[in-house]
Design an enzyme around this catalytic site. Structure first.
Site, mmCIF file in Angstrom:
data_model
loop_
_atom_site.group_PDB
_atom_site.id
_atom_site.type_symbol
_atom_site.label_atom_id
_atom_site.label_comp_id
_atom_site.label_asym_id
_atom_site.label_seq_id
_atom_site.Cartn_x
_atom_site.Cartn_y
_atom_site.Cartn_z
ATOM 1 N N PRO A 102 0.836 -1.208 0.000
ATOM 2 C CA PRO A 102 0.000 0.000 0.000
ATOM 3 C C PRO A 102 0.866 1.252 0.000
ATOM 4 O O PRO A 102 1.802 1.371 0.781
ATOM 5 C CB PRO A 102 -0.757 -0.124 1.329
ATOM 6 C CG PRO A 102 0.114 -0.957 2.209
ATOM 7 C CD PRO A 102 0.886 -1.870 1.307
ATOM 8 N N LYS A 136 1.023 -5.672 9.381
ATOM 9 C CA LYS A 136 2.198 -5.095 8.694
ATOM 10 C C LYS A 136 2.915 -4.102 9.607
ATOM 11 O O LYS A 136 2.286 -3.203 10.165
ATOM 12 C CB LYS A 136 1.732 -4.374 7.423
ATOM 13 C CG LYS A 136 2.820 -3.637 6.660
ATOM 14 C CD LYS A 136 2.295 -3.162 5.312
ATOM 15 C CE LYS A 136 3.329 -2.388 4.533
ATOM 16 N NZ LYS A 136 3.485 -1.017 4.992
ATOM 17 N N HIS A 184 8.288 0.283 7.149
ATOM 18 C CA HIS A 184 7.525 1.260 6.362
ATOM 19 C C HIS A 184 8.452 1.959 5.346
ATOM 20 O O HIS A 184 8.321 3.158 5.089
ATOM 21 C CB HIS A 184 6.911 2.293 7.316
ATOM 22 C CG HIS A 184 5.528 2.748 6.946
ATOM 23 N ND1 HIS A 184 4.400 2.292 7.561
ATOM 24 C CD2 HIS A 184 5.100 3.645 6.025
ATOM 25 C CE1 HIS A 184 3.339 2.892 7.056
ATOM 26 N NE2 HIS A 184 3.736 3.725 6.110
ATOM 27 N N ASP A 194 9.595 -6.372 3.727
ATOM 28 C CA ASP A 194 9.737 -5.268 2.771
ATOM 29 C C ASP A 194 10.723 -4.246 3.302
ATOM 30 O O ASP A 194 11.331 -4.431 4.353
ATOM 31 C CB ASP A 194 8.371 -4.636 2.424
ATOM 32 C CG ASP A 194 7.811 -3.686 3.473
ATOM 33 O OD1 ASP A 194 8.519 -3.320 4.435
ATOM 34 O OD2 ASP A 194 6.644 -3.302 3.316
ATOM 35 N N ARG A 224 8.109 1.500 -3.228
ATOM 36 C CA ARG A 224 8.574 2.546 -4.151
ATOM 37 C C ARG A 224 8.846 2.018 -5.556
ATOM 38 O O ARG A 224 8.645 2.743 -6.524
ATOM 39 C CB ARG A 224 9.830 3.209 -3.589
ATOM 40 C CG ARG A 224 9.546 4.049 -2.345
ATOM 41 C CD ARG A 224 10.803 4.755 -1.897
ATOM 42 N NE ARG A 224 10.652 5.482 -0.654
ATOM 43 C CZ ARG A 224 10.754 4.955 0.562
ATOM 44 N NH1 ARG A 224 10.988 3.659 0.699
ATOM 45 N NH2 ARG A 224 10.613 5.703 1.645
HETATM 46 C C1 LIG Z 1 5.111 7.225 -0.430
HETATM 47 C C2 LIG Z 1 4.767 6.033 0.407
HETATM 48 C C3 LIG Z 1 3.499 5.892 0.945
HETATM 49 C C4 LIG Z 1 3.190 4.779 1.732
HETATM 50 N N1 LIG Z 1 1.931 4.636 2.232
HETATM 51 C C5 LIG Z 1 1.646 3.567 3.015
HETATM 52 C C6 LIG Z 1 0.345 3.377 3.542
HETATM 53 O O1 LIG Z 1 -0.573 4.146 3.276
HETATM 54 N N2 LIG Z 1 0.146 2.301 4.344
HETATM 55 C C7 LIG Z 1 1.138 1.403 4.637
HETATM 56 O O2 LIG Z 1 0.930 0.457 5.370
HETATM 57 N N3 LIG Z 1 2.379 1.563 4.127
HETATM 58 C C8 LIG Z 1 2.640 2.616 3.330
HETATM 59 N N4 LIG Z 1 3.888 2.758 2.814
HETATM 60 C C9 LIG Z 1 4.899 1.715 3.088
HETATM 61 C C10 LIG Z 1 4.849 0.638 2.015
HETATM 62 O O3 LIG Z 1 3.678 -0.112 2.077
HETATM 63 C C11 LIG Z 1 6.035 -0.327 2.173
HETATM 64 O O4 LIG Z 1 6.077 -0.816 3.485
HETATM 65 C C12 LIG Z 1 7.356 0.362 1.845
HETATM 66 O O5 LIG Z 1 7.205 1.265 0.798
HETATM 67 C C13 LIG Z 1 8.395 -0.681 1.480
HETATM 68 O O6 LIG Z 1 9.625 -0.096 1.230
HETATM 69 P P1 LIG Z 1 10.139 0.270 -0.245
HETATM 70 O O7 LIG Z 1 9.397 1.518 -0.646
HETATM 71 O O8 LIG Z 1 11.568 0.536 -0.039
HETATM 72 O O9 LIG Z 1 9.816 -0.883 -1.141
HETATM 73 C C14 LIG Z 1 4.193 3.840 2.010
HETATM 74 C C15 LIG Z 1 5.469 3.985 1.445
HETATM 75 C C16 LIG Z 1 5.753 5.061 0.642
HETATM 76 C C17 LIG Z 1 7.124 5.179 0.040
#
Ligand SMILES: Cc1cc2nc3c(=O)[nH]c(=O)nc-3n(C[C@H](O)[C@H](O)[C@H](O)COP(=O)(O)O)c2cc1C
Length: 423
Positions: free
Chosen positions: A82, A258, A282, A313, A337
């Site tokens: 997400p 998560k 996150h 992740d 990302r």
């Molecule tokens: C811009 C952005 C917004 C995100 N929004 C959410 C969210 O609304 N809910 C959530 O559980 N994780 C959120 N995440 C975390 C992602 O679900 C995930 O855990 C994380 O992006 C994984 O790392 P990576 O970006 O290096 O792959 C967000 C991450 C980013 C970069």
């Protein structure tokens, strides 16, 4: 070769394309971490420090990265996680991500703060879709989304537990990315300098819907004054394991927690009836000082790997990163990302390109490791930094699925072989 596949050879290429198309404020919101961004960097460094130990002369023709996750087959060990701003990065970006995932044959997770009605995303995105839940101060209003997601047919509910306090992102404050958004001379000019995003994304919302993107999947009182929206969207910091039990009672399908980094929390999640956990920080956003999920993974797998699905992740950008996660016992990897950069660069085609890149890198790395399928990836395929000259090889583990997951607490990378003390 399509134009995009010629231009974007790796995830970093898509990141640079996203950087050019988005305003600086939005790009940084997506790209950066929090505070000093130590966590963001460390997520990458921790993955880079793990080394692969290839095996050779194994006939790796016909390699297939397919897995089964929560009883359902999928083409590769990836889930799109997400990410709140998908609908800001691209017009109806969540549908585009859902479609890209469906075409690639993997699950997509819709964020609570999405801008397209969840029912429409289910219908137009297709494929396997999970719904992610943030719990606002008004717990009951948050739970309305759960019932709605159930009726809409989402196959899993992902409760995020690592984001109950506001992130400390000083660059967002400076960029005016606050709630409500602050218009400053700097971000006004920034917006004018990015006409492809201004007209292609924001302009399309205004033309098609006569308003800018809204949080249409969150039940807010209709007459809520603008000054109170921020308070409404404050996350609930009173949540306890009782809430997870309550969610378990009302959600009949797969339930995933998560944002777990401690094995005892994974055990508690399993005790509450969750089907899976995501070992996550996150993407380096929740806290700048937390340990990298890849470093926490072996302990969590040792604690609950035989009871529930473990996903990891944060920082995964290459196919080899994903196989490192699997070798340490994860059942799948979430990317945030990687596909968001693709989406921001070129919509559904960009997200699809991100997944093609990861798929091809996974297949190539499987060949290097001497593996034809994912079940033959074992703990022996990776060497952790502290093991480089110390860990004796376990002989004969290749090809024996029983050998994985073999990440035990005693193998914990961070503690150099000292298992965590359980209460
Ligand atoms: C811009 C952005 C917004 C995100 N929004 C959410 C969210 O609304 N809910 C959530 O559980 N994780 C959120 N995440 C975390 C992602 O679900 C995930 O855990 C994380 O992006 C994984 O790392 P990576 O970006 O290096 O792959 C967000 C991450 C980013 C970069």
């Amino acid at each position: 070769m399509t134009e995009l596949s010629g231009k974007a050879l790796n995830i970093e290429d898509l990141r640079q394309m996203a950087r050019r198309r988005l305003t600086r404020a939005l790009f940084e919101f997506i790209d950066r971490g929090s505070e000093d961004e130590v966590g963001l960097r460390h997520n990458r460094e921790a993955l880079e420090r793990i080394k692969l130990r290839p095996r050779v002369l194994n006939d790796v023709s016909g390699r297939d990265p397919a897995i089964t996750l929560f009883g359902k087959p999928q083409t590769m060990p990836i889930v799109i996680g997400p990410t709140g701003p998908a609908g800001f990065a691209w017009y109806r970006g969540e549908t585009a991500l859902g479609r890209a995932a469906a075409k690639a044959g993997i699950p997509f997770t819709l964020a609570s703060t999405s801008n397209t009605p969840m029912e429409e995303i289910r219908e137009k995105g297709g494929g396997t879709q999970w719904y992610h839940l943030y719990v606002w101060r008004d717990m009951e209003a948050s739970l309305v989304a759960v019932e709605r997601a159930r009726k809409a047919g989402f196959e899993a509910l992902v409760l995020t537990v690592d984001a109950i306090v506001p992130y400390n992102r000083e660059f967002d404050v400076r960029n005016g990315v606050t709630f409500p958004i602050r218009i400053t001379p700097r971000n006004f000019i920034d917006t004018l300098l990015h006409p492809r995003w201004l007209f292609g994304t924001m302009g399309r919302y205004v033309l098609a819907e006569q308003h800018l993107p809204r949080y249409v999947n969150i039940l807010m009182p209709q007459d809520i004054p603008a000054s109170e929206v921020r308070a409404f969207l404050t996350k609930n910091d009173t949540m306890t394991w009782d809430f997870l039990r309550r969610l378990r009672a009302m959600w009949p399908r797969t339930l995933i927690v998560k944002g777990i980094l401690h094995p005892d929390d994974a055990i508690r999640a399993a005790d509450c009836g969750a089907d899976g956990v995501v070992v996550s920080n996150h993407g380096g956003i929740a806290s700048d000082a937390s340990l990298a999920p890849i470093d926490a993974l072996a302990d969590v797998v040792a604690a609950v790997g035989d009871r529930m699905t473990v996903i990891v992740d944060s920082g995964f950008r290459r196919g080899s990163d994903i196989l490192k996660g699997l070798a340490l016992g994860a059942d799948a990897v979430i990317v945030g990302r990687a596909t968001l950069y693709g989406l921001a660069a070129a919509g559904e085609a960009g997200a699809t390109r991100a997944l093609q890149i990861l798929d091809s890198e996974i297949r190539r790395t499987m060949g290097v490791l001497g593996c034809r399928d994912i079940t033959s990836i074992t703990r022996d395929h990776v060497v952790l930094p502290h093991e480089l000259f110390t860990r004796p090889l376990e002989r004969g583990s290749i090809g024996h699925p029983a050998a994985r997951p073999s990440g035990t607490a005693a193998e914990s990378q961070l503690f150099g072989g000292v298992p965590l003390q359980r209460k």
